[in-house]
Enzyme design. Sequence first.
Site, short mmCIF file in Angstrom:
data_model
loop_
_atom_site.label_atom_id
_atom_site.label_comp_id
_atom_site.label_asym_id
_atom_site.label_seq_id
_atom_site.Cartn_x
_atom_site.Cartn_y
_atom_site.Cartn_z
N ARG A 15 0.84 -1.22 0.00
CA ARG A 15 0.00 0.00 0.00
C ARG A 15 0.87 1.26 0.00
NH1 ARG A 15 -0.51 4.68 2.63
NH2 ARG A 15 -0.14 3.63 4.61
N ASP A 16 1.46 1.60 1.14
CA ASP A 16 2.28 2.81 1.21
C ASP A 16 3.42 2.71 0.19
OD1 ASP A 16 3.72 5.09 2.07
OD2 ASP A 16 3.20 4.75 4.16
N HIS A 208 5.04 4.61 12.71
CA HIS A 208 5.02 4.53 11.23
C HIS A 208 5.98 5.61 10.73
CE1 HIS A 208 2.74 4.07 7.30
NE2 HIS A 208 3.34 5.23 7.11
N HIS A 210 8.77 7.24 8.20
CA HIS A 210 9.43 7.32 6.89
C HIS A 210 10.89 7.71 7.15
CE1 HIS A 210 5.98 6.81 4.07
NE2 HIS A 210 5.34 6.97 5.22
N CYS A 241 4.06 9.34 0.37
CA CYS A 241 2.68 9.80 0.21
C CYS A 241 2.64 10.81 -0.93
CB CYS A 241 2.18 10.43 1.50
SG CYS A 241 0.56 11.17 1.32
N ASN A 250 9.27 4.31 3.45
CA ASN A 250 9.11 3.90 4.84
C ASN A 250 10.43 3.31 5.32
OD1 ASN A 250 6.26 3.49 3.59
ND2 ASN A 250 5.91 3.37 5.78
P1 HMG Z 1 -13.22 14.29 -2.40
O1 HMG Z 1 -13.00 14.68 -3.83
O2 HMG Z 1 -13.31 15.38 -1.39
O3 HMG Z 1 -14.47 13.31 -2.24
O4 HMG Z 1 -12.06 13.31 -1.99
P2 HMG Z 1 -15.96 13.39 -2.64
O5 HMG Z 1 -16.70 12.64 -1.59
O6 HMG Z 1 -16.36 14.80 -2.97
O7 HMG Z 1 -16.01 12.51 -3.99
C1 HMG Z 1 -15.43 12.97 -5.21
C2 HMG Z 1 -15.34 11.78 -6.18
O8 HMG Z 1 -14.51 10.75 -5.64
C3 HMG Z 1 -16.68 11.13 -6.45
O9 HMG Z 1 -16.61 10.61 -7.79
C4 HMG Z 1 -16.70 9.99 -5.49
O10 HMG Z 1 -17.54 8.93 -5.89
C5 HMG Z 1 -15.26 9.54 -5.52
P3 HMG Z 1 -17.18 11.41 -9.06
O11 HMG Z 1 -18.62 11.68 -8.69
O12 HMG Z 1 -16.37 12.67 -9.15
O13 HMG Z 1 -16.96 10.46 -10.17
N1 HMG Z 1 -14.85 8.88 -4.28
C6 HMG Z 1 -14.29 7.66 -4.20
N2 HMG Z 1 -13.97 6.77 -5.16
C7 HMG Z 1 -13.42 5.60 -4.74
N3 HMG Z 1 -13.17 5.31 -3.44
C8 HMG Z 1 -13.47 6.18 -2.48
C9 HMG Z 1 -14.06 7.42 -2.86
N4 HMG Z 1 -14.48 8.48 -2.16
C10 HMG Z 1 -14.96 9.36 -3.02
N5 HMG Z 1 -13.21 5.87 -1.20
C11 HMG Z 1 -11.13 11.50 -0.73
C12 HMG Z 1 -11.97 12.77 -0.69
C13 HMG Z 1 -10.79 11.13 0.71
C14 HMG Z 1 -11.92 10.40 -1.39
C15 HMG Z 1 -9.84 11.80 -1.55
O14 HMG Z 1 -9.26 12.94 -1.03
C16 HMG Z 1 -8.87 10.67 -1.55
O15 HMG Z 1 -9.12 9.60 -2.10
N6 HMG Z 1 -7.68 10.86 -0.90
C17 HMG Z 1 -6.74 9.80 -0.79
C18 HMG Z 1 -5.40 10.34 -0.47
C19 HMG Z 1 -4.45 9.19 -0.23
O16 HMG Z 1 -4.73 8.04 -0.54
N7 HMG Z 1 -3.27 9.50 0.35
C20 HMG Z 1 -2.30 8.51 0.63
C21 HMG Z 1 -2.67 7.63 1.78
S1 HMG Z 1 -2.39 8.39 3.36
C22 HMG Z 1 -0.70 8.10 3.69
O17 HMG Z 1 0.00 7.62 2.84
C23 HMG Z 1 -0.16 8.41 5.05
C24 HMG Z 1 0.06 7.15 5.90
O18 HMG Z 1 0.95 6.26 5.25
C25 HMG Z 1 0.63 7.54 7.26
C26 HMG Z 1 1.85 8.48 7.16
O19 HMG Z 1 2.84 8.13 6.51
O20 HMG Z 1 1.76 9.55 7.77
C27 HMG Z 1 -1.25 6.39 6.15
MG MG Z 2 3.11 6.44 5.26
#
Ligand code: HMG
Ligand code: MG
Length: 305
Positions: A15-16, A208, A210, A241, A250
């Site tokens: 994933r990450d 967690h 990096h 990210c 990581n």
């Molecule tokens: P948004 O645009 O504000 O959401 O995104 P929305 O509810 O307004 O929906 C917009 C569109 O997205 C719609 O589709 C929804 O259906 C679709 P459209 O009508 O435009 O065709 N949608 C989705 N589709 C699939 N799966 C879903 C989903 N939700 C809405 N779950 C949202 C908000 C949270 C969805 C967006 O900002 C997003 O997906 N962000 C993900 C960011 C991400 O993945 N970042 C990396 C992971 S975090 C990380 O790595 C940190 C971590 O490792 C810890 C660390 O290191 O600190 C965990």
């Molecule tokens: Mg991370």
Amino acid sequence: MALPTSIKLFEMAPRDGLQNEPGTLVPTATKIELIERLANAGIRHIEAASFVSPKWVPQMGDAAEVMRGIQRQHGVVYSALTPNLKGLEGALEAGVEEVAVFGAASEAFSQKNINCSIAESLARFEPVLSRANEVGVRVRGYVSCVLGCPYEGDIAPHKVADVAKALYEMGCYEVSLGDTIGVGTPLATKRMIEATRQQVPIEKLAAHFHDTYGMAIANLYAVLEEGVSVIDAATAGLGGCPYAKGASGNVATEDVLYLLEGLGIDTGIDLQVVIGTGYWITRQLGRQPSAKVALARGCTQRTPG
Ligand code: HMG
Ligand code: MG
């Protein structure tokens, strides 16, 4: 304080590790093989996919196919990120048995990463937690930017503690503290843990980290001394990210296992098989592992494949 006698290692490479890969998308079959190889190494907790918007993170767009394609091993937990109810429903349909919500200790990062404020994110997580609870799926919580933010700089420990507390009280069984951009140093890391453990029991906290500045192993040792016993790591040091500029991999699983072996802490994971897996996946990606231990042992000891 005595070091923990056993450690739970949570593997992040699928994933990450793969969410930040530039260029051509990694084939679904490669992701599935990676997950299966990690399980074969003895890893019992694998974050396998992410049910986020494919417009935001196309690299994770095949989450359902990945989850459905894995040959599951008994005793291995395959979890996935679910930022909202839509993500949770997708994960449940694909048979995911554990999910994670992810918030941040920094307002600016929360906006960039999940398009809402910290308070809005917590409100969004509530229905995810209650639906998951209804169907008996455990939820992990993340707090990002616990030691610094790419947009806001330093983050006060009490901000981390507040978000961790909110996630724990909402029902997250464990809260993983993310040094998303790898800027922490051991003393700052200890201070952050000391503040957070006032709000969430230490055994419910995960590290967690990096490794952007090469401090992750030192920071891990600092939190082991504080009693943290859950470590997130990614084989070959993959990771980053897309919404945190400068976030590199990581901490490498290989390096963590070597540290733990040296401390006499058993994980039940076969370091050599992990090293082989790290060489295998990085070969698919056209580079070398960044794990120091893998580079030191070299590819002569890697497993075939
Ligand atoms: P948004 O645009 O504000 O959401 O995104 P929305 O509810 O307004 O929906 C917009 C569109 O997205 C719609 O589709 C929804 O259906 C679709 P459209 O009508 O435009 O065709 N949608 C989705 N589709 C699939 N799966 C879903 C989903 N939700 C809405 N779950 C949202 C908000 C949270 C969805 C967006 O900002 C997003 O997906 N962000 C993900 C960011 C991400 O993945 N970042 C990396 C992971 S975090 C990380 O790595 C940190 C971590 O490792 C810890 C660390 O290191 O600190 C965990
Ligand atoms: Mg991370």
